[in-house]
Write a protein that holds these residues in place. Structure first.
Motif, PDB file in Angstrom:
ATOM      1  N   PRO A  83       0.943  -1.174  -0.042  1.00  0.00           N
ATOM      2  CA  PRO A  83       0.215  -0.020  -0.003  1.00  0.00           C
ATOM      3  C   PRO A  83       0.947   1.222   0.069  1.00  0.00           C
ATOM      4  O   PRO A  83       0.565   2.136  -0.738  1.00  0.00           O
ATOM      5  CB  PRO A  83      -0.822  -0.090   1.204  1.00  0.00           C
ATOM      6  N   ALA A  84       1.897   1.405   0.855  1.00  0.00           N
ATOM      7  CA  ALA A  84       2.904   2.510   0.804  1.00  0.00           C
ATOM      8  C   ALA A  84       3.463   2.606  -0.440  1.00  0.00           C
ATOM      9  O   ALA A  84       3.650   3.782  -0.936  1.00  0.00           O
ATOM     10  CB  ALA A  84       3.751   2.171   2.117  1.00  0.00           C
ATOM     11  N   CYS A  86       2.434   1.928  -3.549  1.00  0.00           N
ATOM     12  CA  CYS A  86       1.123   2.539  -4.482  1.00  0.00           C
ATOM     13  C   CYS A  86       0.883   4.117  -4.128  1.00  0.00           C
ATOM     14  O   CYS A  86       0.846   4.720  -5.080  1.00  0.00           O
ATOM     15  CB  CYS A  86      -0.068   1.816  -4.052  1.00  0.00           C
ATOM     16  N   TYR A  87       0.961   4.452  -3.021  1.00  0.00           N
ATOM     17  CA  TYR A  87       0.791   5.830  -2.303  1.00  0.00           C
ATOM     18  C   TYR A  87       1.899   6.699  -2.971  1.00  0.00           C
ATOM     19  O   TYR A  87       1.753   7.821  -3.404  1.00  0.00           O
ATOM     20  CB  TYR A  87       0.491   6.049  -0.911  1.00  0.00           C
ATOM     21  N   THR A 138      -0.690   2.675  12.151  1.00  0.00           N
ATOM     22  CA  THR A 138      -0.983   1.305  11.792  1.00  0.00           C
ATOM     23  C   THR A 138      -0.771   1.527  10.191  1.00  0.00           C
ATOM     24  O   THR A 138      -0.568   2.571   9.694  1.00  0.00           O
ATOM     25  CB  THR A 138      -2.601   1.054  11.703  1.00  0.00           C
ATOM     26  N   ASP A 139      -0.579   0.484   9.415  1.00  0.00           N
ATOM     27  CA  ASP A 139      -0.194   0.537   8.083  1.00  0.00           C
ATOM     28  C   ASP A 139      -1.292   1.249   7.180  1.00  0.00           C
ATOM     29  O   ASP A 139      -0.820   1.898   6.312  1.00  0.00           O
ATOM     30  CB  ASP A 139      -0.112  -1.012   7.353  1.00  0.00           C
ATOM     31  N   ASN A 140      -2.318   1.072   7.633  1.00  0.00           N
ATOM     32  CA  ASN A 140      -3.554   1.976   6.960  1.00  0.00           C
ATOM     33  C   ASN A 140      -3.541   3.490   7.031  1.00  0.00           C
ATOM     34  O   ASN A 140      -3.960   3.928   5.918  1.00  0.00           O
ATOM     35  CB  ASN A 140      -4.923   1.459   7.281  1.00  0.00           C
ATOM     36  N   THR A 141      -3.102   3.888   7.840  1.00  0.00           N
ATOM     37  CA  THR A 141      -2.728   5.293   7.985  1.00  0.00           C
ATOM     38  C   THR A 141      -1.166   5.551   7.749  1.00  0.00           C
ATOM     39  O   THR A 141      -0.981   6.744   7.001  1.00  0.00           O
ATOM     40  CB  THR A 141      -2.753   5.790   9.396  1.00  0.00           C
ATOM     41  N   ALA A 143       0.598   4.127   5.414  1.00  0.00           N
ATOM     42  CA  ALA A 143       0.510   4.422   3.947  1.00  0.00           C
ATOM     43  C   ALA A 143       0.220   5.697   3.075  1.00  0.00           C
ATOM     44  O   ALA A 143       1.287   6.107   2.246  1.00  0.00           O
ATOM     45  CB  ALA A 143       0.059   3.217   3.277  1.00  0.00           C
ATOM     46  N   PRO A 144      -0.993   6.062   3.090  1.00  0.00           N
ATOM     47  CA  PRO A 144      -1.255   7.328   2.481  1.00  0.00           C
ATOM     48  C   PRO A 144      -0.507   8.677   3.271  1.00  0.00           C
ATOM     49  O   PRO A 144      -0.069   9.346   2.382  1.00  0.00           O
ATOM     50  CB  PRO A 144      -2.677   7.544   2.795  1.00  0.00           C
ATOM     51  N   ARG A 173       6.210   3.207  13.042  1.00  0.00           N
ATOM     52  CA  ARG A 173       6.030   1.837  12.907  1.00  0.00           C
ATOM     53  C   ARG A 173       6.873   1.057  13.733  1.00  0.00           C
ATOM     54  O   ARG A 173       6.607  -0.086  14.048  1.00  0.00           O
ATOM     55  CB  ARG A 173       6.314   1.306  11.389  1.00  0.00           C
TER      56      ARG A 173
END
Length: 255
Positions: A83-84, A86-87, A138-141, A143-144, A173
């Protein structure tokens, strides 16, 4: 697509090749190779966009060399940072597009101030630890916010990007120094490759210089990625700060 040719003396050419080797070595340890190469390219007289483009091209191959080395030794799990990545790709496209919309004159005026900010950041940035710490994002935060945000910076300017990513991995992290450094490499590679392709299409790369510097980067990064140790950042940081400030003040004086 344009083809840029800039004449440099043979001794300046050799100095730049040596600088690329040192930058590849340092970047694989401390993530700040661009902070060395870009100011020197500006110092020898390359226009800002050509300096940015040539720096991106040669740094891609140094980062690729250290990424392959870390991957081969099992320090990187691409699925964990997809995800990171891609962003970071999207951010790099936006940053590189934006920097090409700024006039060369305005970019020349802006560059020394960006270099001063970079030097100040390097001066106060914390040293990474050998121990894992508690996770704060978290990874969801992450990454973007970090992948996308630093991706924009990397496409627009770039030097110090590896340090930004490494410190973000360590502080947000909870990664130890070796893991943070290893995970930084594919993100920097994504940003710089994307930015390089956009600059390539615009015709801003000085090819004779970029190719020879890229070879030197590969060799330096391969050696440096085998020496990711605590003392690396402590030794390298003061040199980067002094060189960057010297170039920034030289550019300000010329203005």
């Amino acid at each position: 697509m344009r083809c840029i040719k800039i004449e440099l003396s043979s001794h300046i050419f050799l100095i730049l090749i040596m600088v690329a080797f040192i930058a590849g070595f340092i970047s694989s340890i401390a993530g700040a190779g661009g902070a060395i190469v870009l100011p020197i390219l500006l110092w020898v007289g390359l226009p800002p966009l050509n300096a940015l483009a040539t720096n991106k091209f040669q740094s891609v191959f140094g980062t690729l060399s250290s990424t392959i080395n870390f991957l081969g030794k099992g320090y990187i799990d691409f699925r964990a940072i997809l995800p990171a990545l891609c962003y970071a790709f999207v951010g790099s496209v936006l940053g590189t597009y934006f920097v090409q919309q700024i006039s060369t004159e305005y970019l020349s005026q802006l560059m020394p101030y960006l270099l001063i900010l970079l030097a100040l950041y390097m001066l106060v940035s914390p040293t990474l630890s050998d121990k894992d710490l508690p996770e704060k994002l978290t990874d969801n935060t992450f990454a973007p916010l970090i992948g996308g945000g630093i991706g924009v910076y990397g496409g627009f300017f770039g030097p110090g990007m590896g340090s930004f990513f490494a410190i973000a991995f360590a502080s947000l992290r909870g990664f130890n120094m070796r893991k943070a450094t290893a995970y930084t490499k594919p993100l920097v590679l994504t940003v710089n490759t994307t930015s390089m392709v956009v600059f390539l299409w615009g015709g801003y790369i000085v090819w004779s210089l970029a190719i020879t510097m890229a070879i030197a980067q590969v060799i330096g990064a391969r050696l440096g990625s085998n020496l990711v140790i605590d003392r690396g950042t402590a030794l390298i940081k003061p040199v980067i700060v002094l060189v960057t400030l010297a170039i920034a003040f030289k550019l300000l004086y010329q203005q």
